[in-house]
Design a protein around this motif. Structure first.
Motif, short mmCIF file in Angstrom:
data_model
loop_
_atom_site.label_atom_id
_atom_site.label_comp_id
_atom_site.label_asym_id
_atom_site.label_seq_id
_atom_site.Cartn_x
_atom_site.Cartn_y
_atom_site.Cartn_z
N GLY A 64 -14.07 -18.21 0.80
CA GLY A 64 -13.98 -19.03 -0.40
C GLY A 64 -12.59 -19.12 -0.98
N VAL A 65 -11.68 -18.22 -0.57
CA VAL A 65 -10.31 -18.23 -1.08
C VAL A 65 -9.51 -19.29 -0.33
N GLY A 66 -8.86 -20.18 -1.07
CA GLY A 66 -8.10 -21.26 -0.45
C GLY A 66 -6.62 -21.19 -0.67
N GLY A 67 -6.14 -20.18 -1.39
CA GLY A 67 -4.71 -20.03 -1.64
C GLY A 67 -4.46 -18.81 -2.50
N VAL A 68 -3.28 -18.20 -2.31
CA VAL A 68 -2.94 -16.95 -3.00
C VAL A 68 -1.48 -16.98 -3.40
N PHE A 69 -1.19 -16.48 -4.59
CA PHE A 69 0.21 -16.27 -4.98
C PHE A 69 0.32 -14.87 -5.57
N VAL A 70 1.21 -14.07 -4.99
CA VAL A 70 1.36 -12.67 -5.39
C VAL A 70 2.68 -12.48 -6.13
N VAL A 71 2.62 -11.79 -7.25
CA VAL A 71 3.82 -11.43 -8.00
C VAL A 71 3.90 -9.90 -8.10
N PRO A 72 4.80 -9.27 -7.36
CA PRO A 72 4.93 -7.81 -7.44
C PRO A 72 5.49 -7.38 -8.80
N VAL A 73 5.07 -6.22 -9.25
CA VAL A 73 5.53 -5.54 -10.48
C VAL A 73 5.57 -6.48 -11.69
N ARG A 74 4.68 -7.45 -11.76
CA ARG A 74 4.66 -8.36 -12.91
C ARG A 74 4.39 -7.63 -14.21
N ASP A 75 3.48 -6.62 -14.14
CA ASP A 75 3.08 -5.90 -15.34
C ASP A 75 3.67 -4.50 -15.41
N SER A 84 -12.55 -3.34 -16.04
CA SER A 84 -11.11 -3.52 -16.18
C SER A 84 -10.65 -4.73 -15.37
N THR A 85 -9.69 -5.46 -15.89
CA THR A 85 -9.12 -6.58 -15.14
C THR A 85 -8.09 -6.09 -14.13
N PHE A 86 -7.80 -4.81 -14.15
CA PHE A 86 -6.87 -4.18 -13.21
C PHE A 86 -7.65 -3.14 -12.39
N SER A 87 -7.08 -2.75 -11.28
CA SER A 87 -7.80 -1.86 -10.37
C SER A 87 -7.55 -0.39 -10.73
N LYS A 88 -8.41 0.43 -10.15
CA LYS A 88 -8.10 1.85 -10.09
C LYS A 88 -6.86 2.02 -9.21
N ASP A 89 -6.24 3.15 -9.29
CA ASP A 89 -5.07 3.39 -8.42
C ASP A 89 -5.37 4.46 -7.38
N THR A 90 -6.66 4.57 -7.04
CA THR A 90 -7.10 5.65 -6.15
C THR A 90 -7.20 5.23 -4.70
N GLY A 91 -6.83 3.97 -4.39
CA GLY A 91 -6.80 3.54 -3.00
C GLY A 91 -8.15 3.35 -2.36
N GLU A 92 -9.14 2.92 -3.14
CA GLU A 92 -10.49 2.76 -2.58
C GLU A 92 -10.68 1.44 -1.83
N GLY A 93 -9.77 0.49 -2.02
CA GLY A 93 -9.87 -0.77 -1.29
C GLY A 93 -8.78 -0.87 -0.24
N LYS A 94 -8.34 -2.07 0.01
CA LYS A 94 -7.28 -2.29 0.99
C LYS A 94 -5.91 -1.84 0.48
N ALA A 95 -5.72 -1.90 -0.82
CA ALA A 95 -4.40 -1.61 -1.39
C ALA A 95 -4.04 -0.13 -1.24
N PRO A 96 -2.76 0.18 -1.13
CA PRO A 96 -2.33 1.57 -1.01
C PRO A 96 -2.65 2.37 -2.28
N ILE A 97 -2.76 3.67 -2.14
CA ILE A 97 -2.97 4.56 -3.28
C ILE A 97 -1.80 4.39 -4.25
N GLY A 98 -2.11 4.32 -5.53
CA GLY A 98 -1.09 4.20 -6.55
C GLY A 98 -0.84 2.79 -7.02
N ALA A 99 -1.32 1.80 -6.27
CA ALA A 99 -1.11 0.41 -6.67
C ALA A 99 -2.14 0.01 -7.73
N ARG A 100 -1.66 -0.65 -8.76
CA ARG A 100 -2.54 -1.14 -9.82
C ARG A 100 -2.58 -2.67 -9.71
#
Length: 381
Positions: free
Chosen positions: A74-85, A268-284
């Protein structure tokens, strides 16, 4: 029968049975239908394929977040902004395959896949009931546990409150209160229900953003709700210190509608930082729909002899829509005034045009990195 975006219709519009069914005298959809997407075209598929092969994984780099998001159907496009917050944060804006801002279900699916958020649930019947006309209802078969019934009472408003809300929130940031609610009839147009987050420490409504000015409160009519349970979302910001309280008020403006509140999910609109998904541990990680920028077009057409004016106008609209969709999340996504004109002239049956305006002007419309242009009104004469 016919899949696609055309199936996304408003409440009360599905009223005809294609084939009679014994014992069924009428049919209706009490809520809007959603999730319908048109089949992806070849150009979009090619773009996703090239994005994948040209952006190899590198242990959590920017390309990884794009690829992970695109893996969700269902995803048709993505734009990523690192360290935005701030340090360690990743902001992901997504659109669907129709090149429009993703709906909440798709946003949740991407968030859960890449980096799950904090989720806390609270049953309405365990909150504090007050005022008039509120009671615990054990008869509803479509709730979780029990629910709170709120009926009109001339003596005053009824209330449900969840005090000390901050005690179950794991981290400061922007949260959502997802209130699961239904009504016995959605015909009413008077103010019925107020849902908000009260900042006890500040003695005012919480805000939706840090240093924001928008209050975290909504007022709903029966026509905004459905006769089956569905979520109404209120976003609010918590600074990690202030005391918060959820307040649900059954107003007295509507004198007929019965409301049931089942539960509230604080997500939360932000993730845990425990690395339970694809993202590395520590990423919010924050996943959100792209911000829509409506593009309204007006023009006077000169129709070539032998062409039907209505058919030409429909074709012009389709050409403009195709141009705008082609811009979604590209490196140059501004809507250009001259390209709108070109889309009009490229339409068979258009001899010329005049008085062209785009969003009321004759200049380009600037589209931000995490924004997407969406065709609004097209007024052709």
């Amino acid at each position: 029968v016919e899949p696609g975006a055309s199936g996304n219709v408003a409440a009360g519009t599905i009223t005809i049975l294609a084939q009679p069914v014994a014992g069924i005298t009428s049919v209706n959809n009490v809520a809007t239908t959603s999730g319908g997407l048109d089949e992806e075209d070849d150009a979009s598929l090619l773009a996703r394929y090239l994005q994948r092969v040209r952006s190899p994984s590198a242990g959590g780099n920017k390309a990884d977040y794009v690829n992970w998001a695109m893996e969700v159907p269902g995803v048709g496009g993505v734009f990523v902004v690192p360290v935005r917050d701030g340090p360690g944060t990743v902001s992901i804006a997504i659109i669907n395959t129709n090149k429009e801002p993703a709906d909440q279900a798709l946003v949740d699916a991407v968030q859960n896949y890449i980096a799950p958020p904090w989720v806390n649930e609270k049953e309405a019947e365990t909150m504090t009931l007050g005022g008039y006309g509120t009671s615990i209802d054990t008869t509803q078969t479509d709730d979780t546990g029990d629910s709170v019934k709120m009926v009109y009472d001339a003596s005053g408003a009824g209330t449900i409150t969840h005090a000390g809300l901050q005690s179950i929130l794991q981290q400061p940031g922007i949260w959502q209160a997802r209130v699961r609610v239904k009504v016995d009839s959605n015909a009413g147009t008077a103010d019925l229900l107020q849902v908000g987050i009260w900042n006890v420490s500040a003695a005012a409504w919480a805000k939706t953003r840090p240093s924001g000015t928008v209050d975290a409160v909504v007022t709903l009519k029966a026509s905004d709700l459905a006769t089956t349970f569905g979520n109404k979302i209120v976003e609010f910001y918590w600074n990690g210190q202030d005391q918060l309280e959820l307040r649900i008020t059954r107003l007295t403006t509507d004198t007929t509608t019965t409301v049931w509140v089942d539960r509230v999910v604080y997500r939360s609109t932000f993730s845990k930082d425990t690395g339970e998904g694809k993202a590395p541990i520590g990423a919010r990680v924050t996943v959100e729909p792209a911000t829509a920028v409506l593009i309204n077009v007006s023009a006077t057409l000169t129709i070539a002899p032998g062409y039907n004016a209505d058919s030409v106008k429909a074709a012009v609209r389709d050409n403009i829509a195709a141009y705008i969709k082609s811009l979604a999340f590209t490196s140059d996504n501004d809507v250009r005034y001259v390209r709108i004109g070109q889309a009009i002239l490229d339409t068979p049956g258009v001899q010329d045009y005049s008085n062209l305006t785009v969003n009321g002007g004759t200049t380009n419309v600037v589209i931000g990195d995490q924004e997407v242009a969406v065709l609004g009104t097209v007024n052709l004469t």
